[in-house]
Design an enzyme around this catalytic site. Structure first.
Site, PDB file in Angstrom:
ATOM      1  N   CYS A  86       1.684  -6.395   5.090  1.00  0.00           N
ATOM      2  CA  CYS A  86       2.346  -7.314   4.379  1.00  0.00           C
ATOM      3  C   CYS A  86       3.724  -7.771   5.160  1.00  0.00           C
ATOM      4  O   CYS A  86       4.060  -7.191   5.863  1.00  0.00           O
ATOM      5  CB  CYS A  86       3.015  -6.870   2.868  1.00  0.00           C
ATOM      6  N   ASP A 100       2.130  -0.139 -12.621  1.00  0.00           N
ATOM      7  CA  ASP A 100       1.076   1.066 -12.647  1.00  0.00           C
ATOM      8  C   ASP A 100       1.876   2.404 -12.349  1.00  0.00           C
ATOM      9  O   ASP A 100       2.923   2.497 -11.900  1.00  0.00           O
ATOM     10  CB  ASP A 100       0.085   0.913 -11.352  1.00  0.00           C
TER      11      ASP A 100
HETATM   12  S1  SF4 Z   1       2.831  -5.601  -4.069  1.00  0.00           S
HETATM   13 FE1  SF4 Z   1       1.924  -4.157  -2.176  1.00  0.00          FE
HETATM   14  S2  SF4 Z   1       0.386  -5.614  -1.537  1.00  0.00           S
HETATM   15 FE2  SF4 Z   1       1.683  -7.080  -2.734  1.00  0.00          FE
HETATM   16  S3  SF4 Z   1       3.145  -7.969  -1.216  1.00  0.00           S
HETATM   17 FE3  SF4 Z   1       4.051  -6.006  -2.163  1.00  0.00          FE
HETATM   18  S4  SF4 Z   1       3.804  -4.278  -0.607  1.00  0.00           S
HETATM   19 FE4  SF4 Z   1       2.122  -6.041  -0.379  1.00  0.00          FE
END
Ligand code: SF4
Ligand code: PLP
Length: 395
Positions: free
Chosen positions: A133, A301
């Site tokens: 990410c 979650d």
């Molecule tokens: S929630 Fe998890 S998958 Fe989504 S941008 Fe943030 S780190 Fe990345």
């Protein structure tokens, strides 16, 4: 404090990086190369608390730290409880696993027929195409694999995933996620969307991405053209706090919308970030101004090390009750719990029904005033069978 209405200024610009060339600043590769990823880099910009410093030392074994310069500018550096800061700066509390927490809280691995595919609902799949990410959210549901700090060694198997979707004609909806799919190159995205579009039974394609928020520079004319070409492609972005609604995000959303991409938003209810009606109201109003329809508000979650960020269910219900009827219907997201263990997303709603009797339904409106609606002949069939009441009426 919180921007409470549209008249407040939306953030824009280079902030701490004012000396950087516009050309570099607006280049998404520059933003990625210059991410803050280490404790020493972070301490150049910010006075850390003890909890944060310890968190940064340990992050390499749990979920890496990475913050784009663009997103870092949104942090209020004078406020240790800044809602932006809480989302991306590691804290030592992440190392505490409470009893109810799990590495794979929504049971994705059990529903994975091939690497990268999660097939929980009969008609649609989640297709994980990367484990990277632009920045990492400390409460990430997939922190077991995202950033690969836990040696999960996820290797996106795009061809296997595509083959699975091609062979299963019950799949009409494909959700690209990860990690963040928009970190893939234009060439790869073009290929992936092209392949999906060629599958006759795939009717609906969407992308889950936080890139427009962390790295709006990625939404280039070339990328928008790819979405236009393979459209309709829908997108769910992920914004949690009104401060994240920047001029740059707005303009990225505009580009996407003009390329035919319908936009939704998914927020996670987070303690100290957005577990407050005024903050949420400001957020959803800003989303509508950016052409983004609030889609889901998730109860956080039960991911390991997230208890310091989790709010009560009742807080979420209070927020929905405070929005419904009090603002534009389009602005109200659906509050959901992604059922622990893998049951899917389940809507959790405030209860407006007071009772259903033999001949009427009694309910309250948004101001708490009571109203009644008769159960006349033709409508009985439409009355939900709560506590078997419909059966009782019909016999
Ligand atoms: S929630 Fe998890 S998958 Fe989504 S941008 Fe943030 S780190 Fe990345
Ligand atoms: C969230 C999710 C989807 C999409 O669900 P919608 O309610 O259609 O947005 C699909 N598959 C999995 C495994 C999911 O977690």
């Amino acid at each position: 404090m919180y921007p409470e209405d549209s008249k407040e200024k939306w953030f824009s610009g280079k902030g701490l990086w004012h000396e950087v060339d516009d050309k570099d600043w607006n280049n998404w590769s520059w933003q990625l190369r210059n991410r803050i990823t280490s404790l020493s880099q972070l301490e150049e910009y910010l006075e850390l608390t003890h909890e944060e410093r310890e968190g940064c030392r340990l992050a390499y074994s749990k979920l890496s730290m990475a913050i784009t310069p663009f997103f870092f500018n949104l942090i209020d550096r004078k406020n240790a409880n800044c809602p932006i800061r809480l989302q991306v700066i590691p804290r030592v509390e992440e190392m505490t696993t409470s009893q109810e927490e799990m590495l794979d809280p929504v049971g994705e691995d059990e529903h994975s027929p091939v690497a990268g595919i999660v097939h929980r609902y009969p008609d649609r799949v989640l297709f994980l195409v990367t484990d990277r990410c632009a920045s990492y959210c400390r409460y990430c549901t997939r922190s077991r694999m995202v950033s690969n700090a836990q040696d999960y060694n996820f290797h996106p198997a795009l061809e296997d995933g595509l083959a699975y979707i091609e062979q299963n004609s019950s799949i009409r909806d494909v959700l690209l996620s990860g990690g963040d799919p928009l970190l893939l190159s234009d060439r790869k995205l073009d290929y992936l969307l092209g392949r999906l579009r060629k599958i006759p039974h795939v009717e609906f394609v969407r992308i889950g991405s936080r890139i427009p928020v962390f790295l709006p520079q990625r939404i280039t004319p070339e990328l928008s053209e790819i979405f236009r070409k393979h459209g309709p492609v829908w997108m769910s972005i992920h914004v949690n706090h009104p401060t994240e609604c920047t001029v740059e995000l707005k303009s990225a959303c505009e580009q996407l919308a003009f390329s035919g991409v319908p936009l939704g938003n998914q927020s996670v209810l987070l303690r100290g970030v957005n577990d407050d009606l005024m903050v949420m109201k400001s957020l959803v109003h800003r989303l509508l101004m950016m052409r983004v329809r609030p889609y889901y508000l998730y109860q956080c979650d039960l991911i390991t090390g997230s208890s310091h960020l989790r709010s009560d269910i009742s807080t979420g219900l209070d927020i929905i009750r405070g929005l419904r009827g009090h603002t534009t219907g389009y602005a109200v997201p659906q509050f959901v719990i992604d059922a622990p263990g893998g049951g899917g997303k389940v809507p959790i709603n405030p209860d407006y029904v007071e009772r259903i009797s033999e001949n009427e339904i009694v309910f309250k409106n948004f101001l708490g005033k009571t109203y009644r609606y008769p159960l006349i002949g033709g409508t009985i069939g439409h009355v939900p069978n709560i506590d078997g009441i419909r059966d009782k009426i019909l016999t």
